[in-house]
Design a protein around this motif. Structure first.
Motif, PDB file in Angstrom:
ATOM      1  N   ARG A 116      68.109 -70.875   5.608  1.00  0.00           N
ATOM      2  CA  ARG A 116      69.144 -71.337   4.497  1.00  0.00           C
ATOM      3  C   ARG A 116      68.949 -70.379   2.853  1.00  0.00           C
ATOM      4  O   ARG A 116      69.798 -69.476   2.837  1.00  0.00           O
ATOM      5  CB  ARG A 116      70.015 -72.294   4.286  1.00  0.00           C
ATOM      6  N   ASP A 117      67.578 -70.791   3.024  1.00  0.00           N
ATOM      7  CA  ASP A 117      67.504 -70.093   1.201  1.00  0.00           C
ATOM      8  C   ASP A 117      66.874 -68.825   1.174  1.00  0.00           C
ATOM      9  O   ASP A 117      67.462 -67.981   0.473  1.00  0.00           O
ATOM     10  CB  ASP A 117      66.048 -71.019   1.027  1.00  0.00           C
ATOM     11  N   LYS A 118      66.855 -68.457   2.383  1.00  0.00           N
ATOM     12  CA  LYS A 118      66.387 -66.796   3.027  1.00  0.00           C
ATOM     13  C   LYS A 118      67.815 -65.739   3.258  1.00  0.00           C
ATOM     14  O   LYS A 118      67.839 -65.389   2.882  1.00  0.00           O
ATOM     15  CB  LYS A 118      65.421 -67.327   3.637  1.00  0.00           C
ATOM     16  N   GLU A 125      74.036 -69.859   3.987  1.00  0.00           N
ATOM     17  CA  GLU A 125      74.289 -70.855   3.958  1.00  0.00           C
ATOM     18  C   GLU A 125      75.321 -71.066   5.158  1.00  0.00           C
ATOM     19  O   GLU A 125      75.720 -72.254   5.870  1.00  0.00           O
ATOM     20  CB  GLU A 125      75.252 -71.049   2.595  1.00  0.00           C
TER      21      GLU A 125
END
Ligand SMILES: Nc1ncnc2c1ncn2[C@@H]1O[C@H](COP(=O)(O)OP(=O)(O)OP(=O)(O)O)[C@@H](O)[C@H]1O
Ligand SMILES: [Mg+2]
Length: 220
Positions: free
Chosen positions: A186-188, A191
């Motif tokens: 989700r960070d890369k 969301e």
């Protein structure tokens, strides 16, 4: 402290964090990493550990730290050019290093020694580190090493035994959980990444952080 794990499990990341924290707390950090190509270069790792510190010392301080070991340890550390007629014996260098690093550890405490990729460290440096660490239990420095356990050369059995001497140690880095892989993705990727996709990626990468980061980059 010894941390073990296969390629990409996060050893360097963990040691880098330890290095940052130690520096924030005012520790002197001596850092080195074994190199596949330098594995046969005697005392290569020791030079990496100590040269930056010596470079920061004045001539007088350097002479004081080396003391009567200057001609024995100096050439191995690359601080003194090897004298033509002088070839310090191996054990002499090991003994001298013990003295010099003990002096640094006591006078400049707190000192943290970090060796990454110890499986690629030259055997002379590992021999010194093994002996020093065994004695350093009564000394102030913290020693943190990381290595791939399957790639540690057989000659380093004493080093492996030392790392195992402390109950639950060495610490084996665990794979990332599904939740952790989800956070990374989700960070890369944003969301919008759903649960089923995270689980699928986790089963492909088996929770290996490097594989997970690489997979995320490919998907991007
Ligand atoms: N706990 C973690 N959470 C998220 N990403 C991580 C974590 N640990 C490592 N990574 C990422 O995984 C990659 C590989 O990590 P690292 O280089 O620390 O592995 P390594 O165990 O040192 O591997 P090698 O044995 O090849 O040196 C890096 O891109 C790093 O950012
Ligand atoms: Mg690494």
């Amino acid at each position: 402290m010894a941390y073990v794990g296969q390629a990409g499990m996060g050893k360097t990341t963990l040691l880098a964090q330890a290095r940052r924290r130690a520096a924030v707390h005012g520790c002197i950090v001596l850092w080195a990493r074994g190199g596949e190509r330098e594995q046969r270069v005697a005392f290569h790792v020791v030079r990496q550990l100590l040269q930056p510190l010596f470079a920061s010392l004045s001539e007088e301080e350097r002479a004081r730290v080396l003391g009567s070991w200057a001609n024995v340890v100096g050439p191995a550390l690359g601080l003194v050019s090897p004298d033509a007629g002088l070839s310090p014996d191996h054990q002499g260098v090991i003994d001298g290093l013990d003295w010099v690093v003990t002096d640094i550890a006591v006078r400049r405490a707190p000192v943290v020694l970090i060796v990454d990729d110890a499986h690629w460290a030259d055997s002379e440096s590992l021999e010194w580190l093994t002996g020093f660490t065994a004695r350093a239990e009564e000394l102030p420095p913290l020693v943190a090493v990381a290595y791939r356990p399957d790639e540690l050369p057989p000659v380093t059995e004493a080093f492996r035994r030392l790392a195992k001497r402390h109950g639950s140690r060495p610490y084996e880095l665990a794979p990332l959980t599904v939740e952790a892989v989800g956070l990374l993705l989700r960070d890369k990727l944003g969301e919008g990444v759903d649960e089923a996709f995270c689980r699928e990626c986790w089963s492909i990468t088996e929770g290996n952080p490097f594989e997970t980061v690489e997979l995320a980059i490919k998907i991007l």
